[in-house]
Scaffold this motif. Structure first.
Motif, mmCIF file in Angstrom:
data_model
loop_
_atom_site.group_PDB
_atom_site.id
_atom_site.type_symbol
_atom_site.label_atom_id
_atom_site.label_comp_id
_atom_site.label_asym_id
_atom_site.label_seq_id
_atom_site.Cartn_x
_atom_site.Cartn_y
_atom_site.Cartn_z
ATOM 1 N N THR A 86 22.204 95.296 -60.274
ATOM 2 C CA THR A 86 20.992 95.625 -59.517
ATOM 3 C C THR A 86 19.730 95.418 -60.349
ATOM 4 O O THR A 86 18.629 95.586 -59.847
ATOM 5 C CB THR A 86 21.005 97.099 -59.068
ATOM 6 O OG1 THR A 86 21.046 97.924 -60.240
ATOM 7 C CG2 THR A 86 22.193 97.396 -58.186
ATOM 8 N N ARG A 128 19.028 97.412 -62.671
ATOM 9 C CA ARG A 128 18.677 98.753 -63.138
ATOM 10 C C ARG A 128 19.610 99.236 -64.242
ATOM 11 O O ARG A 128 19.538 100.383 -64.649
ATOM 12 C CB ARG A 128 18.731 99.742 -61.976
ATOM 13 C CG ARG A 128 17.750 99.444 -60.869
ATOM 14 C CD ARG A 128 16.332 99.497 -61.395
ATOM 15 N NE ARG A 128 15.369 99.119 -60.382
ATOM 16 C CZ ARG A 128 14.581 99.974 -59.759
ATOM 17 N NH1 ARG A 128 14.621 101.229 -60.062
ATOM 18 N NH2 ARG A 128 13.720 99.554 -58.869
ATOM 19 N N ALA A 139 9.198 87.692 -66.377
ATOM 20 C CA ALA A 139 8.339 86.963 -65.454
ATOM 21 C C ALA A 139 7.945 85.599 -65.997
ATOM 22 O O ALA A 139 7.643 84.684 -65.238
ATOM 23 C CB ALA A 139 7.085 87.787 -65.170
ATOM 24 N N ALA A 157 16.980 97.526 -55.471
ATOM 25 C CA ALA A 157 16.796 96.282 -56.228
ATOM 26 C C ALA A 157 15.485 96.309 -56.979
ATOM 27 O O ALA A 157 14.475 96.815 -56.496
ATOM 28 C CB ALA A 157 16.826 95.105 -55.267
ATOM 29 N N ALA A 158 15.526 95.733 -58.188
ATOM 30 C CA ALA A 158 14.321 95.709 -59.024
ATOM 31 C C ALA A 158 13.255 94.857 -58.359
ATOM 32 O O ALA A 158 13.548 93.956 -57.582
ATOM 33 C CB ALA A 158 14.651 95.142 -60.396
ATOM 34 N N THR A 159 11.993 95.154 -58.676
ATOM 35 C CA THR A 159 10.890 94.396 -58.091
ATOM 36 C C THR A 159 10.947 92.945 -58.567
ATOM 37 O O THR A 159 11.323 92.674 -59.694
ATOM 38 C CB THR A 159 9.548 95.000 -58.517
ATOM 39 O OG1 THR A 159 9.579 95.169 -59.935
ATOM 40 C CG2 THR A 159 9.316 96.318 -57.849
ATOM 41 N N ALA A 205 10.155 89.277 -59.997
ATOM 42 C CA ALA A 205 9.368 88.897 -61.173
ATOM 43 C C ALA A 205 8.001 88.379 -60.744
ATOM 44 O O ALA A 205 7.814 87.887 -59.631
ATOM 45 C CB ALA A 205 10.098 87.816 -61.946
ATOM 46 N N ALA A 206 7.054 88.516 -61.625
ATOM 47 C CA ALA A 206 5.703 88.055 -61.334
ATOM 48 C C ALA A 206 5.650 86.529 -61.424
ATOM 49 O O ALA A 206 6.624 85.877 -61.770
ATOM 50 C CB ALA A 206 4.737 88.680 -62.328
ATOM 51 N N THR A 207 4.476 85.985 -61.101
ATOM 52 C CA THR A 207 4.319 84.536 -61.108
ATOM 53 C C THR A 207 4.637 83.977 -62.483
ATOM 54 O O THR A 207 4.109 84.460 -63.486
ATOM 55 C CB THR A 207 2.855 84.197 -60.770
ATOM 56 O OG1 THR A 207 2.485 84.966 -59.637
ATOM 57 C CG2 THR A 207 2.699 82.729 -60.492
ATOM 58 N N PRO A 208 5.487 82.973 -62.568
ATOM 59 C CA PRO A 208 5.802 82.420 -63.885
ATOM 60 C C PRO A 208 4.572 81.805 -64.528
ATOM 61 O O PRO A 208 3.702 81.268 -63.844
ATOM 62 C CB PRO A 208 6.860 81.366 -63.588
ATOM 63 C CG PRO A 208 7.323 81.640 -62.211
ATOM 64 C CD PRO A 208 6.212 82.316 -61.500
ATOM 65 N N ILE A 209 4.572 81.871 -65.825
ATOM 66 C CA ILE A 209 3.459 81.263 -66.556
ATOM 67 C C ILE A 209 3.723 79.761 -66.655
ATOM 68 O O ILE A 209 4.825 79.359 -67.012
ATOM 69 C CB ILE A 209 3.358 81.863 -67.965
ATOM 70 C CG1 ILE A 209 3.056 83.346 -67.825
ATOM 71 C CG2 ILE A 209 2.310 81.172 -68.801
ATOM 72 C CD1 ILE A 209 3.217 84.084 -69.100
ATOM 73 N N ASP A 227 -0.111 88.685 -65.060
ATOM 74 C CA ASP A 227 0.937 89.558 -64.500
ATOM 75 C C ASP A 227 2.142 89.720 -65.417
ATOM 76 O O ASP A 227 3.220 90.110 -64.969
ATOM 77 C CB ASP A 227 1.416 89.043 -63.132
ATOM 78 C CG ASP A 227 0.312 89.099 -62.090
ATOM 79 O OD1 ASP A 227 -0.641 89.869 -62.309
ATOM 80 O OD2 ASP A 227 0.403 88.386 -61.089
ATOM 81 N N THR A 228 2.003 89.393 -66.675
ATOM 82 C CA THR A 228 3.113 89.507 -67.622
ATOM 83 C C THR A 228 2.748 90.482 -68.731
ATOM 84 O O THR A 228 1.665 90.365 -69.313
ATOM 85 C CB THR A 228 3.414 88.131 -68.247
ATOM 86 O OG1 THR A 228 3.664 87.208 -67.193
ATOM 87 C CG2 THR A 228 4.610 88.211 -69.163
#
Lengths: 333, 422
Positions: free
Chosen positions: A125, A127, A151, B42-44, B46-50, B392-393
């Motif tokens: 998950t 987590r 990210a 579920a985890a949020t 990922a932000a926009t990739p760099i 966003d990172t």
């Protein structure tokens, strides 16, 4: 229905079946178990949500929403300990079982089994990640580590707290089941109770591992002292997931120390046990958790593991000191 | 209380109506739980990739973007001293107060490996060509710095358009990782403070990574957890929200037991120091006279007018123990300083995998002062609170590896209108 929900309910069902089998074998009835489980279920959910609301109240509009709108937010596992203890007490008070200790003894292996499934349900998950990055490639294997991608697309490895705890819970489950099988042949010196020792032993093992592993989590819940002491600098610092296990360990320790002293008189071993318990707490609290938060050194974990191991050993020695070394009488119901 | 009856209890499950009812209740709870109990949502995402490293392009001969909604005009076009660079007529863009900043240009973000740190000189040169930096202006970034190569975020990340330059990097100082972020803005309106939720509710907090959604910030950082503390001054949108004149200790009052950093509309830092006496009315006048937009309350102010300040450390003349920050203990540190006009550097020394942070506040002050380029420098809440996010990172290594709930943050955004080519 999610895989997480399915695994947790499966764990609950297996835990119930195991408890029912053990209790039926011991008493010939399962009414107490049937009464205990729904109560424990509801109370655990309520306490888990209450603790989460207390620590992360900003996520909820109100306490009512936290308790009854389960579509949002999450839980604090420590609430299960409180909920099940309370359910056992209520079951006994309602006259549905003769001995609360006996019921909780039968529940002890099931309790660990339930937590095992709860922790396993976190796998996959996202987590399951602990807060600590693991850079040593030698350690990059499950269940020690879990892989993630940030990210920016970089790969990282984090300590797989829940998977690691599931393995420890499996080991503890086997130990407690074995202890349960042996417990019937033991009699405790008065005033120590004959029943309830398996439950206390399970709580000791569970608390000892939780107090260490909570420190590795990325999502620990903390006490908020703002409203109580106005000690602003300590807010978001003391973890609920560590304090509740510490209180449980203290209660178990005091119980056996008191009974051991009453049964055998105060001996030097009791002073030694007291010193060992305090040393264990210092190793966990100061050299482990406090120093970890300040310095981030790996040895803090070793200190915590050593401290919790010392406490477990001390509790077990005190428990053994309460055992009557005579041939046990056949169990009566 | 009902008396226990073993005979009655020893009936089979099916033969005891109570058992049937209890079993049914438990079965219903299990089914209900299947659809309601989920402690690990579920985890949020990922932000926009760099984007990968952006190649620095030659400067355009003239600004191609249209002015923003509100444009300050009348300034003389700025040119660089190098004759090879064509003259650029500089338009100054301003973000109106109370309005969301325009979204940053995704193509303006860049990422350069530390092995190619020399490439960043081209970025700085481009900033000069765009008129953002003045030729010869002192900058904090050095391509020969001892960069951190140990953690997974060792790359230098930057953003550059006509209105904003941001460069983030990590360098090693005595084995510890110092995260640095250099920022140059074209207008003071690009430096903003955001307070989460109800300004009067100290429990209404959020994580920085979640809270910046929709702010269109290029870079954001935690500052002081202003709602959680009753001391110091809180000014937001020119309004004073916290000014407690009750005693703190000795001659100190709650509002003046700290050095407060007040940020003006021009993007300058003003300081009110400990023990400075002002009534609320005088403070309101001070805010109005100096065009103060918002404040930060942590401190101390370690450098002002290029000089290191004293009185905060044991052994100093007029030493008084500082209220915040555990200044005498080796610990994580964070702070922000001004190099010149609308030119800032944020620093954060965090626990890292390589070495735990071990600076006292005096160590921090001396290190920053030794750099020589700070006009002023103000300490912020360090430790787990210190967090730096670009594109966003999360860029710095947060203490204990996890974000902390905070209430307010400083952020910088581009003023270039959306869609305008950079």
């Amino acid at each position: 229905m999610t895989r997480t929900s399915f695994l947790i309910m499966l764990g609950t069902l297996l835990s119930f079946l195991l408890t029912a089998i053990l209790y039926k074998k011991r008493t010939g009835s399962i009414t107490a178990v049937l009464a205990f489980y729904p109560m424990a279920f509801i109370l655990s959910v309520l306490f888990c949500r209450f603790l989460h609301w207390y620590s992360a109240g900003q996520l909820y509009r109100s306490l009512f929403q936290a308790l009854f709108n389960l579509k949002m937010g999450t839980y604090s596992g420590a609430g299960i300990v409180i909920g099940t203890c309370l359910a056992g007490w209520i079951t006994a008070k309602l006259g549905l079982c003769r001995s609360r200790g006996k019921l909780m003894d039968c529940f002890a292996p099931g309790f660990l089994l339930l937590f095992l499934f709860i922790r396993l349900s976190a796998w996959g998950t996202g987590r399951c990640q602990g807060g600590k990055n693991i850079t040593a490639k030698l350690l990059h294997f499950f269940p020690i580590c879990v892989k993630g991608t940030d990210a920016a697309g970089n790969t990282y490895w984090r300590f797989a707290t829940f998977a690691f705890e599931a393995v420890l819970l499996l080991i503890a489950f086997v130990f407690v089941l074995k202890f349960y099988a042996e417990a019937g042949t033991r009699r405790m010196k008065k005033p120590a109770g004959r029943f309830g020792n398996v439950w206390k032993w399970a709580l000791t093992l569970f608390s000892a591992m939780d107090i260490v592993l909570d420190s590795t989590r990325i999502d620990s819940l903390h006490f908020t002292f703002r409203k109580i002491l106005t000690l602003n600098r300590f807010s978001s610092f003391v973890s609920i997931g560590q304090v509740i296990p510490a209180v449980v360990l203290l209660c178990v320790f005091v119980y056996y120390l008191k009974n051991s002293v009453k049964a055998r008189g105060f001996r030097s071993g009791h002073a030694l046990a007291l010193a060992a318990f305090v040393l264990g707490l210092v190793l966990i609290g100061y050299f482990g958790e406090y120093k970890w938060q300040r310095l981030g050194k790996y040895w803090s974990y070793l200190s915590m593991a050593a401290g919790s191991g010392l406490i477990v050993y001390t509790v077990r020695q005190l428990m053994e000191s309460c055992v009557k070394r005579t041939r046990p009488k056949p169990e009566e119901e | 209380m009902k008396k226990y009856d073993a005979k009655q209890q020893k009936t089979s499950v099916s033969g005891n109506p109570l058992n049937l009812i209890l079993g049914g209740v438990f079965a219903l709870l299990l089914i209900w739980g299947l659809f309601r109990i989920n402690p690990y949502p579920a985890a949020t995402p990922a932000a926009t990739p760099i984007p990968a490293a952006v190649q620095v392009q030659p400067a355009p001969t003239a600004p191609s973007a249209a002015p923003a909604e509100e444009t300050v005009t009348g300034e003389a076009p700025e040119t660089t001293e190098e004759p090879a660079v064509p003259a650029v007529e500089k338009a100054v863009y301003r973000i109106p107060e109370g309005q969301t900043a325009p979204a940053p240009n995704p193509a303006a973000f860049g990422c350069v490996p530390v092995e190619s740190a020399a490439q960043m000189e081209e970025v700085y040169q481009k900033a000069v060509e765009l008129g953002l930096l003045e030729a010869g202006e002192a900058v904090a970034f050095r391509s020969d710095a001892d960069f951190n190569r140990g953690s997974y975020y060792q790359d230098i990340m930057y953003y550059l358009d006509e209105t904003l330059l941001v460069v983030c990097w990590k360098e090693l100082v005595g084995g510890a990782t110092l995260t640095m972020c250099e920022i140059k803005i074209g207008d003071g309106s690009q430096m903003r403070m955001n307070i989460w939720g109800d300004i009067n509710n100290e429990n209404d907090n959020n994580y920085l990574s979640q809270a910046i959604a929709g702010l269109n910030c290029v870079v954001a950082m935690n500052t002081d957890k202003c709602k959680a503390r009753g001391d110091g001054i809180l000014i937001c949108d020119r309004q004073i929200y916290k000014y407690n004149e009750n005693p703190y200790a000795g001659n100190l009052k709650r509002y003046n037991c700290l050095d407060n950093c007040l940020v003006t509309g021009d993007g300058d830092f003003l300081f009110t120091y400990r023990l400075e006496e002002r009534t609320l009315e005088e403070m309101q006048q001070f805010v109005a006279d100096n065009n103060v937009i918002f404040s930060m309350s942590f401190g101390p102010c370690l450098i002002d007018e290029g000089q290191m300040r004293t009185g905060y450390f044991p052994g100093d003349e007029n030493y008084i123990e500082y209220a915040f920050g555990e200044n005498e203990k080796p610990y994580s540190r964070a702070g922000i300083g001004q190099l010149g006009t609308r030119h800032y550097v944020y620093c954060s020394l965090n626990h890292s995998d390589e070495m735990a942070a071990n600076w006292t506040m005096r160590d921090f002050a001396e290190n920053m002062y030794a750099r020589g380029y700070f006009r002023n420098f103000y300490a912020l809440d360090g430790g787990q609170t210190a967090e730096l996010i670009i594109n966003d990172t999360i860029y710095n290594h947060i203490d204990f590896g996890a974000e902390r709930l905070t209430s307010n943050w400083l952020y910088f955004c581009s003023a270039l209108p959306e869609g305008a080519a950079s």
